[in-house]
Design a protein around this motif. Structure first.
Motif, PDB file in Angstrom:
ATOM      1  N   THR A  99       0.833  -1.204   0.000  1.00 21.09           N
ATOM      2  CA  THR A  99       0.000   0.000   0.000  1.00 21.09           C
ATOM      3  C   THR A  99       0.866   1.252   0.000  1.00 21.09           C
ATOM      4  O   THR A  99       0.595   2.218  -0.723  1.00 21.09           O
ATOM      5  CB  THR A  99      -0.946   0.009   1.216  1.00 21.09           C
ATOM      6  OG1 THR A  99      -1.752  -1.161   1.194  1.00 21.09           O
ATOM      7  CG2 THR A  99      -1.847   1.236   1.205  1.00 21.09           C
ATOM      8  N   MET A 100       1.918   1.254   0.799  1.00 23.84           N
ATOM      9  CA  MET A 100       2.806   2.406   0.843  1.00 23.84           C
ATOM     10  C   MET A 100       3.533   2.593  -0.484  1.00 23.84           C
ATOM     11  O   MET A 100       3.677   3.720  -0.973  1.00 23.84           O
ATOM     12  CB  MET A 100       3.821   2.246   1.969  1.00 23.84           C
ATOM     13  CG  MET A 100       3.300   2.587   3.355  1.00 23.84           C
ATOM     14  SD  MET A 100       2.750   4.310   3.542  1.00 23.84           S
ATOM     15  CE  MET A 100       4.218   5.226   3.074  1.00 23.84           C
ATOM     16  N   GLN A 101       3.988   1.513  -1.107  1.00 23.23           N
ATOM     17  CA  GLN A 101       4.740   1.621  -2.354  1.00 23.23           C
ATOM     18  C   GLN A 101       3.841   2.041  -3.519  1.00 23.23           C
ATOM     19  O   GLN A 101       4.316   2.623  -4.490  1.00 23.23           O
ATOM     20  CB  GLN A 101       5.414   0.289  -2.666  1.00 23.23           C
ATOM     21  CG  GLN A 101       6.545  -0.052  -1.700  1.00 23.23           C
ATOM     22  CD  GLN A 101       7.121  -1.432  -1.920  1.00 23.23           C
ATOM     23  OE1 GLN A 101       7.495  -1.786  -3.030  1.00 23.23           O
ATOM     24  NE2 GLN A 101       7.166  -2.233  -0.861  1.00 23.23           N
ATOM     25  N   ARG A 102       2.552   1.781  -3.397  1.00 24.74           N
ATOM     26  CA  ARG A 102       1.637   2.130  -4.488  1.00 24.74           C
ATOM     27  C   ARG A 102       1.159   3.574  -4.377  1.00 24.74           C
ATOM     28  O   ARG A 102       1.250   4.348  -5.323  1.00 24.74           O
ATOM     29  CB  ARG A 102       0.442   1.170  -4.488  1.00 24.74           C
ATOM     30  CG  ARG A 102      -0.493   1.359  -5.682  1.00 24.74           C
ATOM     31  CD  ARG A 102      -1.631   0.346  -5.653  1.00 24.74           C
ATOM     32  NE  ARG A 102      -1.150  -1.012  -5.851  1.00 24.74           N
ATOM     33  CZ  ARG A 102      -1.174  -1.974  -4.933  1.00 24.74           C
ATOM     34  NH1 ARG A 102      -1.665  -1.719  -3.733  1.00 24.74           N
ATOM     35  NH2 ARG A 102      -0.722  -3.180  -5.189  1.00 24.74           N
ATOM     36  N   ASP A 103       0.624   3.963  -3.226  1.00 27.03           N
ATOM     37  CA  ASP A 103       0.018   5.296  -3.096  1.00 27.03           C
ATOM     38  C   ASP A 103       0.309   5.947  -1.745  1.00 27.03           C
ATOM     39  O   ASP A 103      -0.339   6.925  -1.387  1.00 27.03           O
ATOM     40  CB  ASP A 103      -1.519   5.214  -3.263  1.00 27.03           C
ATOM     41  CG  ASP A 103      -1.932   4.488  -4.527  1.00 27.03           C
ATOM     42  OD1 ASP A 103      -1.649   5.012  -5.612  1.00 27.03           O
ATOM     43  OD2 ASP A 103      -2.528   3.392  -4.410  1.00 27.03           O
ATOM     44  N   GLY A 104       1.249   5.421  -0.983  1.00 27.98           N
ATOM     45  CA  GLY A 104       1.393   5.840   0.402  1.00 27.98           C
ATOM     46  C   GLY A 104       2.050   7.184   0.619  1.00 27.98           C
ATOM     47  O   GLY A 104       2.941   7.603  -0.129  1.00 27.98           O
ATOM     48  N   PHE A 118       8.033   6.038   5.485  1.00 34.38           N
ATOM     49  CA  PHE A 118       8.119   7.434   5.063  1.00 34.38           C
ATOM     50  C   PHE A 118       8.178   7.494   3.535  1.00 34.38           C
ATOM     51  O   PHE A 118       9.044   6.863   2.922  1.00 34.38           O
ATOM     52  CB  PHE A 118       9.378   8.100   5.627  1.00 34.38           C
ATOM     53  CG  PHE A 118       9.442   8.125   7.130  1.00 34.38           C
ATOM     54  CD1 PHE A 118       8.920   9.190   7.839  1.00 34.38           C
ATOM     55  CD2 PHE A 118      10.044   7.082   7.827  1.00 34.38           C
ATOM     56  CE1 PHE A 118       8.999   9.216   9.229  1.00 34.38           C
ATOM     57  CE2 PHE A 118      10.115   7.100   9.205  1.00 34.38           C
ATOM     58  CZ  PHE A 118       9.586   8.175   9.914  1.00 34.38           C
ATOM     59  N   SER A 119       7.290   8.268   2.931  1.00 30.28           N
ATOM     60  CA  SER A 119       7.315   8.440   1.479  1.00 30.28           C
ATOM     61  C   SER A 119       8.326   9.508   1.091  1.00 30.28           C
ATOM     62  O   SER A 119       8.876  10.221   1.943  1.00 30.28           O
ATOM     63  CB  SER A 119       5.929   8.836   0.970  1.00 30.28           C
ATOM     64  OG  SER A 119       5.604  10.149   1.413  1.00 30.28           O
ATOM     65  N   GLN A 129       9.638   3.048  -5.086  1.00 30.13           N
ATOM     66  CA  GLN A 129       9.049   4.388  -5.042  1.00 30.13           C
ATOM     67  C   GLN A 129       9.663   5.257  -3.944  1.00 30.13           C
ATOM     68  O   GLN A 129       9.079   6.263  -3.526  1.00 30.13           O
ATOM     69  CB  GLN A 129       7.519   4.313  -4.836  1.00 30.13           C
ATOM     70  CG  GLN A 129       6.782   3.419  -5.813  1.00 30.13           C
ATOM     71  CD  GLN A 129       7.066   3.792  -7.262  1.00 30.13           C
ATOM     72  OE1 GLN A 129       7.093   4.977  -7.601  1.00 30.13           O
ATOM     73  NE2 GLN A 129       7.279   2.797  -8.110  1.00 30.13           N
ATOM     74  N   GLY A 130      10.860   4.869  -3.490  1.00 31.96           N
ATOM     75  CA  GLY A 130      11.551   5.685  -2.499  1.00 31.96           C
ATOM     76  C   GLY A 130      10.991   5.595  -1.097  1.00 31.96           C
ATOM     77  O   GLY A 130      11.337   6.423  -0.239  1.00 31.96           O
ATOM     78  N   ILE A 131      10.142   4.605  -0.833  1.00 27.16           N
ATOM     79  CA  ILE A 131       9.587   4.441   0.503  1.00 27.16           C
ATOM     80  C   ILE A 131      10.680   3.936   1.455  1.00 27.16           C
ATOM     81  O   ILE A 131      11.370   2.970   1.158  1.00 27.16           O
ATOM     82  CB  ILE A 131       8.411   3.448   0.509  1.00 27.16           C
ATOM     83  CG1 ILE A 131       7.292   3.933  -0.420  1.00 27.16           C
ATOM     84  CG2 ILE A 131       7.892   3.235   1.929  1.00 27.16           C
ATOM     85  CD1 ILE A 131       6.656   5.232   0.002  1.00 27.16           C
ATOM     86  N   VAL A 132      10.835   4.610   2.604  1.00 27.32           N
ATOM     87  CA  VAL A 132      11.790   4.177   3.618  1.00 27.32           C
ATOM     88  C   VAL A 132      11.020   3.509   4.751  1.00 27.32           C
ATOM     89  O   VAL A 132      10.120   4.107   5.347  1.00 27.32           O
ATOM     90  CB  VAL A 132      12.605   5.356   4.173  1.00 27.32           C
ATOM     91  CG1 VAL A 132      13.573   4.868   5.250  1.00 27.32           C
ATOM     92  CG2 VAL A 132      13.368   6.049   3.057  1.00 27.32           C
TER      93      VAL A 132
END
Length: 443
Positions: free
Chosen positions: A114-119, A190-191, A217-220
């Motif tokens: 979910t975070m990597q798609r639109d988070g 964190f996006s 997608q740069g999600i940490v």
């Protein structure tokens, strides 16, 4: 403390197109069905109804057409909500220990994807840890803490002048800065949007965490310790506090009127599309407080041109690190603090004492500013200026000599001394600071 032994999850998604929104809603519903069997539901804060699969499915199907809608499902122990606000989504999940343990792989995968798609931001944490660090009203804390435990906690006043718990002092307190959620807890996401307030390298370089991963997608993703249900072990609490200190959450924002009353591990300066930071480290290059630092990592982030500069320096801070404004004509070096003593339970005595000691104990006798007068200016509401707790402050600082208290129409000031060090303290109207800032901006 009476524990629920539950896991609390929160996800904030960005605005998205209709097809993405429908997919997110479908995935949310699928997670619920895989995790537990709901028995009741609430729709837009209406009365609860017995759970009906077809009715809930229809409500979710029509949700993307609504401007603002919320659906909550529960089985009495587990609970999930989805709140759609103009194509953006907030969702919360509460899972029992049994459900989380059984479905841990599915739940973690759901949060990752979910975070990597639109988070925008997300976290998973013990619900007990969340309650401990975020419930400020005393009557609500009585549901899970004894009176003795509550009496030992720091207090403040809210804007209605009610006594509440000062949750700002807790590492897991959720604060909000320019629309961003900031906290420290078991697992956080964190996006890339967070780079506008906390540069990614600040998060990825955090020390003493279980793991840090940069996802698609740069999600940490940051995990502070292994077992979320062991959040109250002393070592895990220290990891939670250190992450908050390293990322400088409390240097960005607080809402108790007096600040965090702890020395910083990092400080921020924001310009027009520019972020500058300075991190403090000891001789072993570990994070430490500003006063104890011997190594300094300065970073500059140009958000427009996407340029990054980093510099590491060994040494010691001089007086200007604590008194950044220099008046060469009148030989003064200055710093200022903005306080709201009306939100404290002691008229601001603890805050005054903290900031005074923080500046009075600076040794600049061998510094190039040795002939300057060190000045600390407190900017206060007018009501606070009329009732300065000078006697209370003297009692709280018996080792400090207070000179004569000077009162003028514009401000009140006093000279302080301790062990040969001197500090002039001013108490001034907050409106003066606003006027100065407006004048500076016009220039």
């Amino acid at each position: 403390m009476i524990k629920t032994e539950k896991i609390y999850g929160f996800l904030q998604s960005t605005q998205m197109e209709a097809s993405q929104l429908r997919l997110l809603i479908e995935n949310w519903f699928a997670l619920v069905r895989l995790s537990y069997q709901p028995t009741e539901y609430y729709y837009n804060q209406q009365e609860k109804k017995p759970y009906d699969f077809d009715e809930v499915s229809q409500l979710l199907h029509s949700a993307p057409e609504e401007i603002n809608t919320e659906l909550i499902v529960t089985d009495g122990q587990n609970e999930s909500s989805i709140h759609i606000i103009q194509e953006a989504v907030l969702q919360r999940h509460l899972f029992t220990k049994d459900v989380f343990s059984t479905q841990k792989t599915v739940i973690l995968s759901y949060f990752d994807e979910t975070m990597q798609r639109d988070g925008m931001f997300g976290y998973l944490r013990s619900y007990d840890e969340y309650l401990m660090h975020n419930v400020e009203r005393i009557e609500k804390r009585q549901n899970f803490q004894s009176i003795a435990e509550i009496n030992a906690l720091p207090k403040r006043k809210n804007f209605e002048q009610e006594i509440v718990i000062d949750c700002n002092q807790f590492a897991g307190y959720d604060v909000f800065y320019n629309g961003y959620t900031l906290t420290s807890c078991w697992r956080m996401y964190f996006s890339v949007f967070y780079a506008r307030i906390i540069p990614q390298v600040i998060i990825t370089d955090a020390q003493q965490v279980e793991q840090v991963q940069v996802r698609d997608q740069g999600i940490v993703m940051v995990e502070l310790y292994r077992d979320p249900f062991q959040w109250d072990h002393e070592l895990n609490l220290s990891y939670q506090r250190l992450f908050r200190d390293q990322t400088g959450i409390d240097q960005l924002t607080w809402d108790n009127g007096v600040g965090i009353l702890r020395e910083p591990y990092i400080e921020y300066a924001f310009g027009d599309q520019l972020i500058q930071t300075i991190q403090y480290q000891n001789d072993r290059l570990q994070p430490t407080t500003k006063r104890n630092a011997t190594h300094f990592v300065t970073r500059s982030f140009d958000l427009v041109n996407e340029e990054y500069q980093e510099r590491r320096v060994k040494g010691y801070l001089n007086a200007q690190a604590y008194f950044p404004w220099i008046d060469q004509d009148r030989l003064r070096m200055m710093d200022y603090i903005v306080l709201k003593p009306e939100l404290t339970v002691d008229d601001g005595v603890e805050a005054y004492a903290f900031y005074i000691r923080n500046h009075l104990e600076i040794d600049y006798s061998e510094d190039r500013f040795k002939d300057y007068t060190a000045c600390l200016q407190f900017y206060l509401p007018e009501t606070a200026l009329k009732e300065l707790p000078i006697d209370g402050l003297k009692a709280a600082m018996p080792d400090v000599h207070f000179g004569y208290l000077h009162r003028t129409r514009k401000y009140t000031w006093v000279n302080l001394k301790k062990d040969g060090k001197k500090l002039r303290v001013y108490f001034m109207n907050t409106q003066k600071l606003v006027e100065q800032q407006l004048f500076t901006n016009q220039e």
